[in-house]
Design a protein around this motif. Structure first.
Motif, mmCIF file in Angstrom:
data_model
loop_
_atom_site.group_PDB
_atom_site.id
_atom_site.type_symbol
_atom_site.label_atom_id
_atom_site.label_comp_id
_atom_site.label_asym_id
_atom_site.label_seq_id
_atom_site.Cartn_x
_atom_site.Cartn_y
_atom_site.Cartn_z
ATOM 1 N N ALA A 1 8.995 7.976 -20.265
ATOM 2 C CA ALA A 1 8.424 8.718 -19.145
ATOM 3 C C ALA A 1 8.926 8.172 -17.813
ATOM 4 O O ALA A 1 9.352 7.013 -17.722
ATOM 5 N N SER A 2 8.859 9.012 -16.799
ATOM 6 C CA SER A 2 9.215 8.566 -15.460
ATOM 7 C C SER A 2 8.213 7.513 -14.982
ATOM 8 O O SER A 2 7.010 7.639 -15.213
ATOM 9 N N PRO A 3 8.684 6.482 -14.275
ATOM 10 C CA PRO A 3 7.760 5.513 -13.680
ATOM 11 C C PRO A 3 7.178 5.996 -12.356
ATOM 12 O O PRO A 3 6.437 5.275 -11.712
ATOM 13 N N GLY A 4 7.520 7.230 -11.960
ATOM 14 C CA GLY A 4 7.034 7.754 -10.686
ATOM 15 C C GLY A 4 5.527 7.899 -10.664
ATOM 16 O O GLY A 4 4.933 8.482 -11.584
ATOM 17 N N LEU A 5 4.894 7.379 -9.631
ATOM 18 C CA LEU A 5 3.440 7.475 -9.492
ATOM 19 C C LEU A 5 3.042 8.767 -8.792
ATOM 20 O O LEU A 5 2.145 9.483 -9.229
ATOM 21 N N ALA A 6 3.715 9.087 -7.696
ATOM 22 C CA ALA A 6 3.379 10.282 -6.920
ATOM 23 C C ALA A 6 4.565 10.652 -6.048
ATOM 24 O O ALA A 6 5.492 9.852 -5.869
ATOM 25 N N ARG A 7 4.521 11.888 -5.517
ATOM 26 C CA ARG A 7 5.603 12.334 -4.652
ATOM 27 C C ARG A 7 5.076 13.302 -3.611
ATOM 28 O O ARG A 7 3.939 13.799 -3.704
ATOM 29 N N GLU A 8 5.900 13.554 -2.621
ATOM 30 C CA GLU A 8 5.558 14.518 -1.587
ATOM 31 C C GLU A 8 6.817 15.254 -1.163
ATOM 32 O O GLU A 8 7.919 14.699 -1.198
ATOM 33 N N VAL B 1 0.841 -1.188 0.000
ATOM 34 C CA VAL B 1 0.000 0.000 0.000
ATOM 35 C C VAL B 1 0.875 1.236 0.000
ATOM 36 O O VAL B 1 1.719 1.421 0.871
ATOM 37 N N LEU B 2 0.683 2.110 -1.009
ATOM 38 C CA LEU B 2 1.467 3.327 -1.114
ATOM 39 C C LEU B 2 0.616 4.521 -0.710
ATOM 40 O O LEU B 2 -0.599 4.532 -0.909
ATOM 41 N N PRO B 3 1.237 5.577 -0.158
ATOM 42 C CA PRO B 3 0.474 6.753 0.246
ATOM 43 C C PRO B 3 0.054 7.581 -0.950
ATOM 44 O O PRO B 3 0.485 7.360 -2.080
ATOM 45 N N ASP B 4 -0.849 8.568 -0.707
ATOM 46 C CA ASP B 4 -1.221 9.516 -1.746
ATOM 47 C C ASP B 4 -0.123 10.562 -1.876
ATOM 48 O O ASP B 4 0.734 10.712 -1.010
ATOM 49 N N GLY B 5 -0.162 11.346 -2.936
ATOM 50 C CA GLY B 5 0.830 12.399 -3.115
ATOM 51 C C GLY B 5 0.546 13.161 -4.392
ATOM 52 O O GLY B 5 -0.391 12.858 -5.129
ATOM 53 N N GLU B 6 1.378 14.172 -4.693
ATOM 54 C CA GLU B 6 1.211 14.943 -5.915
ATOM 55 C C GLU B 6 1.799 14.188 -7.095
ATOM 56 O O GLU B 6 2.602 13.267 -6.943
ATOM 57 N N THR B 7 1.403 14.584 -8.303
ATOM 58 C CA THR B 7 1.848 13.901 -9.518
ATOM 59 C C THR B 7 3.331 14.149 -9.775
ATOM 60 O O THR B 7 3.823 15.267 -9.616
ATOM 61 N N VAL B 8 4.038 13.116 -10.189
ATOM 62 C CA VAL B 8 5.435 13.241 -10.593
ATOM 63 C C VAL B 8 5.473 13.749 -12.030
ATOM 64 O O VAL B 8 4.750 13.230 -12.886
ATOM 65 N N PRO B 9 6.293 14.760 -12.348
ATOM 66 C CA PRO B 9 6.408 15.206 -13.748
ATOM 67 C C PRO B 9 6.790 14.053 -14.665
ATOM 68 O O PRO B 9 7.493 13.125 -14.263
ATOM 69 N N VAL B 10 6.346 14.133 -15.924
ATOM 70 C CA VAL B 10 6.592 13.054 -16.876
ATOM 71 C C VAL B 10 8.087 12.782 -17.023
ATOM 72 O O VAL B 10 8.510 11.626 -17.166
ATOM 73 N N ASP B 11 8.898 13.850 -16.969
ATOM 74 C CA ASP B 11 10.338 13.657 -17.112
ATOM 75 C C ASP B 11 11.030 13.346 -15.791
ATOM 76 O O ASP B 11 12.250 13.172 -15.746
ATOM 77 N N GLY B 12 10.259 13.275 -14.694
ATOM 78 C CA GLY B 12 10.825 12.940 -13.384
ATOM 79 C C GLY B 12 11.603 14.055 -12.732
ATOM 80 O O GLY B 12 12.265 13.825 -11.708
#
Length: 407
Positions: free
Chosen positions: A327-334, A4-15
């Motif tokens: 694209a970055s594989p990042g789902l979300a960030r904080e 289970v991953l937390p919520d967060g803001e969107t990661v830019p496409v280029d990371g």
């Protein structure tokens, strides 16, 4: 890696990261974590982001996985750009079962990290392994590739306990693999234990500790069983087939571990970790616990650079598809606030044998520390030297002490 991953803001496409995050990358140390999400079978207690062949589906495979990880590494190099880390201090390949990948693939990943950022001359390079996933020959290949440390999932020496946990290796295979790792030239070998499994007797855990010591390893991790929602173990407990873990039993097991390992020359340096020497401590985990930077490669992997934390998409197929599209594989960030960073600093450093300076606590935290001292949960000598360090009793109640030190 929990599922289970937390919520967060969107990661830019280029990371890309904020300039404030990349201004001093690696100033407190820099590590690379590589997540390998493959398992031969799923253990009944596990909720990590891992997949058996049947669960994996199309679009991802072990065969192409090393190339996909290297693609994310290339993206990471572009993101850090003109602000690369001065060196890579530690690499940790976890899972899953990393050693389901061929040794050549694990070697290519390590070589890619070295070519990208440069491994420190004394870099600690760890891989996790299940005991049945390695052989004397594969261990020699990993050592020749530059791996210096291995962490083997033993869990227990009791066949009955292993059966309840759905572990597939035999009771003696973990210690045999540890001996093979030492013969292969690994400088540091860890064995993982889980205690408090339903049906485990005190003598079962004592036998596990005896085997660990006899194997000649220089590091031991021991964790109380945690029952995670959605696992087979949780379902069996809900149906009444197995009893839920007992806090009192877990405390007894922890005290038994401390007594046996201390007598064998190990010292605790984190609540759940013991080492024979300072050199044997897991430096990669210490980076996590002391707020350093690291880049996590792989599906579901977490990263932290300059106060920004992000996590990748979980499924290997989605991970591979994003990278194939550039694209970055990042789902979300904080971005950690000052209060969040302080909370994590207190929570993590208090678990270390070095503790934390009392000066980092506010007035309410100092009052909590005084209560913990009076209750025998903090060491008096260290407190007199303005540090909060847990006593043995305090280690049993570490979470409660942390809560009392925070606003």
């Amino acid at each position: 890696m929990p599922g289970v991953l937390p919520d967060g803001e969107t990661v830019p496409v280029d990371g890309s990261l904020p300039a404030t995050a990349t201004a001093a990358v690696g100033a407190r140390g820099f590590g690379v974590y590589v997540h390998v999400p493959f398992c031969a079978s799923r253990c009944g207690y596990c909720d990590f982001n891992t997949y058996t062949a049947a669960e994996l589906g199309g679009g991802a495979s072990r065969e192409g996985y090393a190339d996909t990880v290297l693609a994310e590494l290339a993206l990471a190099a572009r993101v850090l750009g003109d602000n690369p880390p001065p060196r890579v201090d530690t690499v940790f390949v976890g899972g899953g079962t990393p050693t389901l990948l061929p040794a050549d693939d694990l070697a290519r990943i390590l070589d890619g990290i070295d070519r990208t950022w440069g491994l420190a001359a004394d870099a600690e390079v760890t891989t996790e392994a299940n005991p049945e996933s390695v052989t004397a020959e594969s261990l020699k290949l990993l050592r020749a590739a530059g791996y210096t440390r291995i962490s083997l999932g033993m869990q227990s020496a009791s066949p009955g306990v292993l059966a309840i946990l759905d572990r597939t290796h035999s009771a003696g295979r973990a210690t045999a693999a540890a001996l093979e790792a030492r013969d292969a030239g690994f400088a540091h070998v860890n064995l993982d234990l889980i205690y408090g499994t339903p049906g485990e007797r005190a003598e079962d855990f004592a036998a596990s500790l005896e085997q660990v010591v006899a194997a000649g390893v220089d590091h031991v991790s021991a964790y109380a069983l945690i029952v995670e929602d959605g696992t087979r173990l949780a379902a069996r407990m809900r149906r009444g087939e197995l009893a839920y873990p007992s806090d009192d039993v877990a405390a007894d097991r922890y005290l038994a571990a401390e007594a046996a390992l201390d007598a064998a020359g190990f010292s605790w340096y984190e609540v759940s970790n013991w080492a024979r020497s300072e050199e044997a401590r897991c430096r990669h985990n210490l980076l996590y616990w002391t707020g350093a930077d690291w880049w996590g490669l792989g599906p579901g992997a977490h990263s932290h650079v300059g106060g920004v934390r992000w996590w990748n998409v979980k499924h290997p197929s989605a991970y591979a598809q994003r990278l194939a599209a550039g694209a970055s594989p990042g789902l979300a960030r904080e971005v950690l606030t000052t209060d969040e960073a302080h909370m994590e600093d207190v929570m993590l450093r208090l678990r270390l044998a070095s503790g934390l300076p009392l000066a980092v606590l506010d007035a309410a935290g100092r009052a909590g520390a005084e209560r913990a001292l009076a209750g025998g949960l903090l060491a008096a000598d260290e407190y007199a030297a303005d540090r909060a360090v847990l006593t043995l009793r305090g280690r049993l109640l570490a979470d409660a002490v942390v809560r009392d030190l925070l606003p």
